[in-house]
Design a protein around this motif. Structure first.
Motif, PDB file in Angstrom:
ATOM      1  N   ARG A 130       3.910  98.019  36.390  1.00 13.73           N
ATOM      2  CA  ARG A 130       2.956  99.093  36.433  1.00 13.73           C
ATOM      3  C   ARG A 130       1.691  98.359  36.918  1.00 13.73           C
ATOM      4  NH1 ARG A 130       2.117 104.106  32.449  1.00 13.73           N
ATOM      5  NH2 ARG A 130       4.081 104.700  33.528  1.00 13.73           N
ATOM      6  N   GLY A 131       0.946  99.120  38.050  1.00 15.28           N
ATOM      7  CA  GLY A 131      -0.191  98.893  38.333  1.00 15.28           C
ATOM      8  C   GLY A 131      -0.705  99.601  39.604  1.00 15.28           C
ATOM      9  N   THR A 132      -1.747  99.152  39.953  1.00 17.29           N
ATOM     10  CA  THR A 132      -2.467  99.768  41.066  1.00 17.29           C
ATOM     11  C   THR A 132      -1.793  99.617  42.353  1.00 17.29           C
ATOM     12  OG1 THR A 132      -4.462  99.892  39.761  1.00 17.29           O
ATOM     13  CG2 THR A 132      -4.846 100.423  42.244  1.00 17.29           C
ATOM     14  N   LEU A 133      -1.162 100.281  43.233  1.00 19.89           N
ATOM     15  CA  LEU A 133      -0.670 100.017  44.577  1.00 19.89           C
ATOM     16  C   LEU A 133      -2.058  99.877  45.595  1.00 19.89           C
ATOM     17  CD1 LEU A 133       1.685 100.161  46.227  1.00 19.89           C
ATOM     18  CD2 LEU A 133       1.348 102.618  46.579  1.00 19.89           C
ATOM     19  N   GLU A 134      -1.852  98.850  46.339  1.00 20.98           N
ATOM     20  CA  GLU A 134      -2.767  98.488  47.210  1.00 20.98           C
ATOM     21  C   GLU A 134      -2.030  97.702  48.314  1.00 20.98           C
ATOM     22  OE1 GLU A 134      -5.228  95.225  45.589  1.00 20.98           O
ATOM     23  OE2 GLU A 134      -6.105  96.969  44.069  1.00 20.98           O
ATOM     24  N   LYS A 135      -2.794  97.713  49.527  1.00 23.93           N
ATOM     25  CA  LYS A 135      -1.984  97.344  50.932  1.00 23.93           C
ATOM     26  C   LYS A 135      -2.713  95.989  51.037  1.00 23.93           C
ATOM     27  CE  LYS A 135      -0.105  97.825  54.952  1.00 23.93           C
ATOM     28  NZ  LYS A 135       1.058  98.235  55.400  1.00 23.93           N
ATOM     29  N   ALA A 136      -1.721  95.030  51.181  1.00 22.97           N
ATOM     30  CA  ALA A 136      -2.223  93.753  51.396  1.00 22.97           C
ATOM     31  C   ALA A 136      -1.887  92.936  52.724  1.00 22.97           C
ATOM     32  CB  ALA A 136      -1.972  92.719  50.189  1.00 22.97           C
ATOM     33  N   GLY A 137      -2.502  93.306  53.987  1.00 28.71           N
ATOM     34  CA  GLY A 137      -1.922  92.908  55.149  1.00 28.71           C
ATOM     35  C   GLY A 137      -1.083  93.861  55.603  1.00 28.71           C
ATOM     36  N   ASP A 138       0.365  93.121  55.903  1.00 27.61           N
ATOM     37  CA  ASP A 138       1.415  93.865  56.274  1.00 27.61           C
ATOM     38  C   ASP A 138       2.427  94.207  55.015  1.00 27.61           C
ATOM     39  OD1 ASP A 138       2.347  91.441  55.900  1.00 27.61           O
ATOM     40  OD2 ASP A 138       3.668  91.151  57.630  1.00 27.61           O
ATOM     41  N   ARG A 139       1.956  93.717  54.066  1.00 29.31           N
ATOM     42  CA  ARG A 139       2.948  93.865  52.585  1.00 29.31           C
ATOM     43  C   ARG A 139       1.934  94.810  51.689  1.00 29.31           C
ATOM     44  NH1 ARG A 139       6.988  90.447  51.337  1.00 29.31           N
ATOM     45  NH2 ARG A 139       6.378  90.328  49.084  1.00 29.31           N
ATOM     46  N   TRP A 140       2.675  95.286  50.574  1.00 22.24           N
ATOM     47  CA  TRP A 140       2.066  96.082  49.664  1.00 22.24           C
ATOM     48  C   TRP A 140       2.028  95.152  48.636  1.00 22.24           C
ATOM     49  CZ3 TRP A 140      -0.092 100.600  50.240  1.00 22.24           C
ATOM     50  CH2 TRP A 140       0.362 101.169  51.593  1.00 22.24           C
ATOM     51  N   GLN A 141       1.242  95.302  47.474  1.00 20.70           N
ATOM     52  CA  GLN A 141       0.969  94.776  46.369  1.00 20.70           C
ATOM     53  C   GLN A 141       0.861  95.918  45.224  1.00 20.70           C
ATOM     54  OE1 GLN A 141      -1.876  91.976  46.751  1.00 20.70           O
ATOM     55  NE2 GLN A 141      -3.607  93.170  46.288  1.00 20.70           N
ATOM     56  N   VAL A 142       1.142  95.328  43.985  1.00 22.13           N
ATOM     57  CA  VAL A 142       0.598  96.166  42.794  1.00 22.13           C
ATOM     58  C   VAL A 142       0.061  95.195  41.955  1.00 22.13           C
ATOM     59  CG1 VAL A 142       2.950  95.550  41.562  1.00 22.13           C
ATOM     60  CG2 VAL A 142       1.638  97.441  40.896  1.00 22.13           C
ATOM     61  N   VAL A 143      -1.289  95.701  41.469  1.00 19.24           N
ATOM     62  CA  VAL A 143      -2.062  94.902  40.643  1.00 19.24           C
ATOM     63  C   VAL A 143      -2.356  95.421  39.118  1.00 19.24           C
ATOM     64  CG1 VAL A 143      -4.597  94.109  40.697  1.00 19.24           C
ATOM     65  CG2 VAL A 143      -3.421  94.317  42.881  1.00 19.24           C
TER      66      VAL A 143
END
Length: 189
Positions: free
Chosen positions: A122-135
Motif C-alpha cells: 500500500r502506497g502512493t502510485l507514481e510514474k517512474a519512466g516507463d514503469r509504475w511504482q508504489v512509494v
C-alpha cells in the motif's frame, strides 16, 4: 456476441466507461460503470443513481436482444476501492494511495527492509519512466494530540517499481476521513 462485448457496447454508447462485468451464482449479473476520464485538471465527476438507472434500462434491452440468461441485473459505481485495470486507470489515479498485489513474490529483488516473499503493498502510485511504482513508509501513523520530538528522524521512504503485467490486482485504497468528510487528497490541496 460475447457478454463482455454486449455490455461494453451498451455502456460506452451511453457515454460511460465500463469498469467491470461480473457473473455470480444464482443468476446475478453485476456491471460497474464510471464516468470517462477527461485528463488531469478536468473536473472529476462521479456516477449517481440516475446514471445507473439509465445504463440498467439500456442493458436490459441489449441483453434481451442477445438472449443473455440472467436473473438479476445490478449496475453500480466503482466505489472507494475502485479496481485499476489498464494504463489509463493508472494515469488517472497517479498520486493516489493504492493497494497492489503482485502475481509473484519479490524474490531477490527485495531490497532494504522488505521481506522477499511479500506480495501486497500500500502506497502512493507514481510514474517512474516507463514503469509504475508504489512509494510508502513503514512508520506508524502519529496519534492526534501526541507530541513528536523534533529530533526524531522520519522513517525512510521505500519504493517498488512494477509493470502492469506483474500485477494480480490493483485497487484504490479505501481511506475514509469521517471527521472532515473529504478524502485525504482533497485535504492536502
Amino acid at each position: 456476441m460475447a457478454l463482455q462485448d454486449v455490455v461494453e457496447q451498451a455502456v460506452t454508447g451511453l457515454g460511460y466507461d465500463l469498469v467491470e462485468v461480473e457473473r455470480s451464482a444464482g443468476g446475478l449479473l453485476r456491471v460497474t460503470i464510471d464516468m470517462p476520464w477527461k485528463g488531469r485538471g478536468a473536473g472529476e465527476q462521479s456516477v449517481n443513481v440516475e446514471d445507473c438507472e439509465k445504463v440498467s434500462r439500456q442493458l436490459q434491452y441489449a441483453l434481451e436482444v442477445e438472449a443473455v440468461d440472467y436473473k438479476r441485473l445490478e449496475v453500480s459505481s466503482p466505489g472507494i476501492d475502485r479496481p485499476l485495470r489498464n494504463e489509463s486507470d493508472f494515469e488517472r489515479f497517479a498520486g493516489e494511495v493504492v493497494d497492489i498485489t503482485l502475481k509473484q513474490p519479490m524474490g531477490e529483488a527485495g531490497a532494504g527492509q522488505v521481506a522477499a516473499n511479500r506480495k501486497k503493498f500500500r502506497g502512493t502510485l507514481e510514474k517512474a519512466g516507463d514503469r509504475w511504482q508504489v512509494v510508502w513508509s513503514d512508520a506508524p501513523e502519529e496519534k492526534p494530540g501526541r507530541r513528536v520530538s523534533k529530533k526524531k528522524q522520519p522513517a525512510p521512504l521505500q519504493a517498488l517499481g512494477f509493470s502492469l503485467d506483474e500485477l494480480r490486482e490493483a485497487r484504490l485504497a479505501s481511506i475514509v476521513d469521517f471527521k472532515g468528510r473529504k478524502s485525504r487528497a482533497q485535504g492536502e490541496q
